[in-house]
Scaffold this active site. Structure first.
Site, PDB file in Angstrom:
ATOM      1  N   LYS A 286      25.296  47.042  31.836  1.00 37.63           N
ATOM      2  CA  LYS A 286      24.138  46.148  31.831  1.00 37.63           C
ATOM      3  C   LYS A 286      23.019  46.758  32.653  1.00 37.63           C
ATOM      4  O   LYS A 286      23.284  47.393  33.685  1.00 37.63           O
ATOM      5  CB  LYS A 286      24.567  44.797  32.422  1.00 37.63           C
ATOM      6  CG  LYS A 286      23.523  43.683  32.313  1.00 37.63           C
ATOM      7  CD  LYS A 286      24.060  42.379  32.931  1.00 37.63           C
ATOM      8  CE  LYS A 286      23.097  41.213  32.768  1.00 37.63           C
ATOM      9  NZ  LYS A 286      23.614  39.975  33.402  1.00 37.63           N
TER      10      LYS A 286
ATOM     11  N   SER B 275      23.149  35.943  30.388  1.00 34.88           N
ATOM     12  CA  SER B 275      22.186  37.009  30.294  1.00 34.88           C
ATOM     13  C   SER B 275      22.796  38.345  29.876  1.00 34.88           C
ATOM     14  O   SER B 275      22.066  39.213  29.417  1.00 34.88           O
ATOM     15  CB  SER B 275      21.506  37.191  31.652  1.00 34.88           C
ATOM     16  OG  SER B 275      22.430  37.655  32.630  1.00 34.88           O
TER      17      SER B 275
ATOM     18  N   SER C 134      26.554  34.172  33.172  1.00 39.28           N
ATOM     19  CA  SER C 134      26.008  35.294  32.407  1.00 39.28           C
ATOM     20  C   SER C 134      27.018  36.283  31.851  1.00 39.28           C
ATOM     21  O   SER C 134      26.658  37.127  31.040  1.00 39.28           O
ATOM     22  CB  SER C 134      24.989  36.052  33.261  1.00 39.28           C
ATOM     23  OG  SER C 134      23.787  35.332  33.330  1.00 39.28           O
TER      24      SER C 134
END
Lengths: 499, 493, 95
Positions: free
Chosen positions: B78, B158, B182
């Site tokens: 990420k 997210s 997330s």
């Protein structure tokens, strides 16, 4: 003593056009913590260096960087708290103080807002007219900011983060000070304590100790007036001046029927005035909240006790001991303990060679001729090349009658100028400066002077104070080495003057 | 040779160890898959050269018998993790060209264990979002589609790029971050497994901060075992993070398959929120049944402050975020927009560099901390947080080993469907996940079934502090009972 | 609690985010929606409850006072939008 109840001292009041005013002062001192590394990063605290060289990625607030606290900075704050006879908080919290400024990389300063590491304490301040006790409100740890330089480029400000993240102690006093002299004496004393503790070097020129001075004025006996904060005053002299001009400014406004606006001001030593920083003011809203990157700082009593056990003797205690053990006056003791190194130097001279000598005599040398030489050289006594051993030597030579006090001064002059590492006794031997105690030689000199000055002999009979003239002549003849008491006694006998 | 990308991490590890294929071959297969999957927008930056270079070194170590636990395993990361020399943006315009001169602790651990970096994964900007629609790089498309539909769905957020990449076989596993859900919510939306470990289990050093007291790194993976393998490498003490726990990292993989007999599982009645869909309720019951059949005891419990977790979360997270994001000021790094003076420069830089959702959250955070509101909002929220934690502590004190709950209130929704005028509608996505971030507890999302429209649905298990092992054991029971949920069609390739 | 447009502007300025008039109206609505949502907390009885300061029961670790970092001006300045002679450069700040 409850300082709020301290009655106004008429001598300290300021005369205005409409009557007397009392100035009320409180101080926030920012003292740089003596440590190798910064408060929350491993970068060096060294002064100077190329721009941004003492900066870690943490100090530059790179994304994802996190603070880890330096144990020594915590200990230094606790030591300082102990030195200020203050309450040590076993639990304190680091908060973020949020504001934007180019030299504040995180966009917040890590400080302690609601729960500081040190609570209330007190500092004794000695003044010629008597001592006062100044209350300490709190002491907390916080990060220093970097430096913005505005005058290197016409269009840009340049930012150096070398100072960013260096540990500071903010020491907040109560509004217990009542004159510029008291304000200066307080900062001087605080600096002495910090230096004794080794927690801050107190170097105001480098900005390692700076003061925000809160000043208000009131009619004696009335409640506190509105205060103004004078930011970042960086010398003790300027603190005194800033208080004076700010108090005068406020009195002027009040006497003209105006009101004081609470604001932040800047002292301009060049113009001898304070001026408003209102341009920067803009409704500060720092949005303090506990820093979630850190946990509450907690330690136990044992941690504090261990630090307490190794605390050095502090100036107040040392002063008391000097008075009790050495028979010094309060004034002499004050002067000697003002710098720890000077006090150590003095004690080394008193006890040199494992022999305890006349402490008062040593004090006179340290505070007299040695101090004069040090001042002339722009040094402190302990920084000169004159050693405690040399002072001990001089005192001993006088004590055992080898030389007179006057000759001793000559020996010191030789040590100062010629034989910097010379042993006083060796100097006296080598240069034949020993006191003459041979009665025969002195008698011969006395007789010669009397024979050569019949007019003076006549005068001295009527006016015995003339004797000094005879003593001077004899000393001159013997090159100053005659034992003064002996000369005195012989002259009196020969001239038939009653002792 | 079969498609190497179809192997789970655990299977790929075995293949590499047995010499069935090389790390370079495996890496190349993933790089090809990434190349072909542009339509998903899962990666914001692929690093093929670096990947192949790392893979070569892995092959050398494999040949020399010096293989690490993740040797040659290609992973996606990420874009919240700082990767040295590799652009790291947090999917924000303000960091459009930021190249960190440092490597986050978590990713450094992955590389030290032999893993290979395929590239940086898309996400909501600064991890603020539940749909991956707030990314400066545009939304990620969920590889799942409703049966018979071509509507583009969100992968959740997210860590939407991470979840999509894992589901679409664009990496063997991914490192994500979870502040309010997330990792778990996108895992549930994509039929993958995601675990947020206990706060303090993984170092936060080098991870771009959203909300410091809530952020934790964790893996997204295709199976419970894969997640266990990854977490073991990611976790561990780090002296550079003051909130990182100094405790040993267990062999999580050993916990996978462990018996759950006699474990007491709490079913919190407050999670049966108003309007919960029948299929989510049914899934939850089904999950409880699976655990019961494996010998666990199912107990109804009460977590009375559950409904306040979400509003309290939004105060705490946004307050911290408003401060954490103050450093993006155009002075030391990141994009700068010129201004007539310093304040103007700040305001223009931040208005242009941050997207709408980030600006909104910074403003809320600023407001709740501002003078006069601090006690009413922030202090109160932190008190409520204490109460939420207390609820769990009371349950654990009564012998509950883990809590079972849904992961999300619904399956994946369409792109643009929840980006209307009311931001709160999107915030409700986190209703089941935020509570444990608030309490610092570990939670795992594991797929347990499909919706009527053919979309994956996930369950969530919440554990005691630092007892991720229990979660792996329990999640494995569900995985074995429910099966795995591979994407039915590779429509994008 | 709800915010008016002046408050939106004040908060935007505190946060150093430029806002246009249009955005202010928009933000006002959004902020009020969020504030209405979090206002639910007002109904919780928090009497005698300590606000959470650390989510895990840990002691703040202390670091030894050793210089271990710094001397990396190149890294510190590598991403700077503007730098001059080893300094960061910003528009002139008027004191």
């Amino acid at each position: 003593m409850n300082m709020y109840a301290r009655p106004a001292d008429p001598k300290k009041l300021i005369k205005g056009a409409t009557g007397d005013w009392e100035v009320v002062i409180g101080m926030e001192i920012h003292a740089q913590v003596t440590s190798n590394a910064k408060l929350f990063s491993g970068a060096s605290t060294a002064f100077g260096g190329a721009p941004n060289s003492h900066v870690s990625l943490v100090d530059a607030a790179m994304p994802g960087m996190l603070p880890v606290i330096n144990e020594e900075c915590v200990k230094q704050a606790v030591r300082t708290g102990l030195g200020l006879k203050a309450e040590i908080h076993l639990r304190s919290v680091f908060d973020r103080k949020n504001y934007f400024y180019p030299d504040l990389p995180q966009g917040y300063q890590i400080s302690q807002y609601k729960s500081p590491i040190v609570g209330e304490g007190a500092v004794k301040v000695d003044l010629p007219e008597g001592g006062i006790e100044v209350g300490i409100e709190r002491l907390h740890l916080e990060q220093d900011a970097g430096k913005s330089i505005h005058d290197l480029s016409p269009t840009q400000s340049l930012v150096d983060l070398n100072r960013s993240g260096v540990a500071l102690m903010e020491i907040v006093s109560k509004p217990d000070l009542r004159s510029s002299e008291e304000a200066k004496a307080y900062v001087t004393k605080l600096r002495t304590i910090l230096r004794y503790l080794g927690t801050c070097d107190g170097d105001m020129e480098k900005g390692n100790l700076r003061a925000d001075v809160n000043v208000s004025v009131r009619r004696p006996g009335e409640p506190f007036g509105t205060r103004c904060e004078i930011k970042n005053v960086n010398s003790i002299r300027f603190i005194g001046q800033a208080v004076e001009v700010e108090a005068r400014r406020q009195i002027g406004i009040l006497e003209d029927g105006g009101v004081i606006e609470q604001e932040t001001r800047l002292f301009d030593p060049g113009r001898g005035e304070t001026r408003s920083m209102r341009s920067k003011e803009e409704a500060h809203d720092y949005r303090y909240f506990p820093d979630p990157d850190l946990l509450p700082l907690e330690f136990d009593d044992a941690f504090v006790e261990a630090l307490k056990a190794h605390l050095p003797e502090l100036p107040d205690e040392k002063k008391a001991r000097f008075i009790a053990d050495y028979g010094l006056s309060a004034y002499d003791a004050d002067v000697l303990v003002a710098e720890k190194e000077t006090a150590d130097y003095y004690e080394a001279a008193v006890a040199h060679g494992g022999v305890r000598r006349d402490a008062k005599a040593v004090a006179n040398w340290v505070m007299g001729d040695v101090s004069a030489f040090a001042n002339a050289s722009g040094l402190s006594v302990y920084e000169t090349h004159i050693t405690p051993a040399q002072i001990a030597g001089l005192v001993d030579l006088i004590a055992d009658g080898t030389i007179s006090g006057k000759i001793a001064k000559d020996v010191l002059a030789i040590i100062i100028a010629e034989e910097k590492e010379g042993d006083p006794r060796a100097i006296v031997e080598a240069r034949g400066m020993k006191q003459v105690t041979d009665t025969g030689a002195i008698e011969a000199a006395v007789d010669a002077i009397i024979a050569a000055n019949p007019d003076k002999v006549a005068q001295v009979k009527a006016k015995p104070t003339m004797l000094g003239w005879f003593v001077g002549q004899v000393m001159k003849q013997t090159g100053g080495k005659a034992a003064p008491q002996l000369v005195n006694d012989l002259l009196k006998a020969r001239l038939d003057i009653a002792g | 040779m079969t498609d190497l990308t179809s192997l789970t991490l655990t299977a790929a590890r075995e293949g590499l160890a047995l010499g069935h294929f090389t790390a370079v071959e495996l890496t190349q297969a993933y790089l090809d898959a990434i190349e072909a999957a542009g339509a998903l927008n899962a990666y914001v930056l692929a690093t093929p050269e670096k990947a192949l270079e790392m893979a070569k070194l892995s092959d050398a170590r494999l040949a020399a018998g010096e293989a690490g636990p993740l040797e040659g395993i290609p992973l996606g990361v990420k874009d919240m993790f700082a990767t040295e020399g590799v652009r790291t943006t947090a999917a924000s315009g303000i960091l459009a060209h930021f190249v960190p001169p440092y490597e986050s602790t978590v990713t450094a651990r992955l590389w030290a264990d032999g893993a290979v970096l395929l590239g940086k994964l898309n996400q909501d900007e600064f991890a603020m979002g539940s749909s991956n629609e707030s990314s400066a790089f545009g939304p990620v498309v969920n590889p799942w589609r409703k049966t018979g539909s071509t509507q583009k769905l969100v992968p959740g957020g997210s860590s939407g790029g991470s979840a999509a990449a894992v589901a679409a076989h664009l990496c063997a596993g991914a490192a994500g971050t979870d502040t309010g859900g997330s990792i778990r919510q996108p895992a549930a939306f994509t039929g993958t497994v995601g675990i947020k470990p206990t706060y303090g289990r993984c170092s936060r050093w080098g991870i771009i901060a959203y909300a410091s007291s809530l952020d934790q790194a964790g893996p997204l993976a295709r199976s419970v075992n894969d997640a266990a393998v990854l977490l073991r490498s990611m976790a561990g003490y780090d002296a550079k993070d003051s909130t990182c726990a100094d405790r040993p990292v267990p062999d999580f993989e050993a916990a996978v398959g462990a018996s759950v007999k006699g474990r007491r599982i709490g079913i919190p009645r407050e999670y049966r929120v108003e309007g919960m869909s029948a299929e989510i309720a049914a899934l939850w019951d089904k999950g409880a049944q699976m655990l019961r059949e494996a010998g666990a005891e199912i107990v109804e419990i009460s977590l009375p402050h559950t409904k306040y977790a979400l509003p309290a979360y939004y105060i705490v997270a946004l307050a911290e975020a408003s401060s954490n994001l103050a450093r993006y000021d155009g002075v030391r790094y990141g994009e700068r927009v010129a201004g007539r003076d310093i304040v103007d420069m700040y305001e223009k830089t931040r208005a242009s560099g941050f997207g709408a959702e980030v600006r909104r959250r910074i403003m809320i955070g600023t407001y709740v901390l501002s003078a006069g509101y601090y006690d009413a909002y922030y202090v109160r929220a932190q008190k409520v947080r204490s109460l939420i934690k207390r609820d769990f502590e009371a349950a654990f004190a009564e012998g509950i080993d883990a809590v079972l709950a849904p992961a999300t209130p619904s399956p994946a929704f369409g792109i643009g469907e929840k980006s209307g005028a009311d931001p709160v509608e999107m915030y409700l996505q986190d209703v089941f996940t935020v509570t444990l971030n608030m309490a610092g507890l570990p939670g795992i999302a594991v797929p347990a079934g499909l919706s009527a429209e053919g979309l994956p649905l996930g369950l969530q298990l919440i554990g005691r502090p630092f007892d991720e092992e229990a979660l792996f054991a329990l999640a494995q029971v569900i995985e074995e009972a429910a099966g795995r949920f591979p994407v039915p069609a590779r429509w994008w390739a | 609690m709800s915010v008016d447009q002046a408050t939106v502007r004040r908060v935007a300025h505190l946060a150093r985010i430029a806002v246009t008039d249009e955005e202010v109206a928009h933000l006002q609505g959004e902020l009020n929606a969020i504030l209405a949502f979090v206002d639910e907390l007002a109904e919780v009885d928090v009497t005698g409850v300590e606000p959470m300061t650390s989510v895990t029961p840990m002691k703040l670790p202390l670091r030894a006072d050793v210089v271990t970092d710094g001397d990396c001006a190149d890294k510190v300045l590598a991403n700077a939008p503007a730098a001059e002679d080893g300094f960061y450069a910003v528009p002139k700040v008027v004191e």
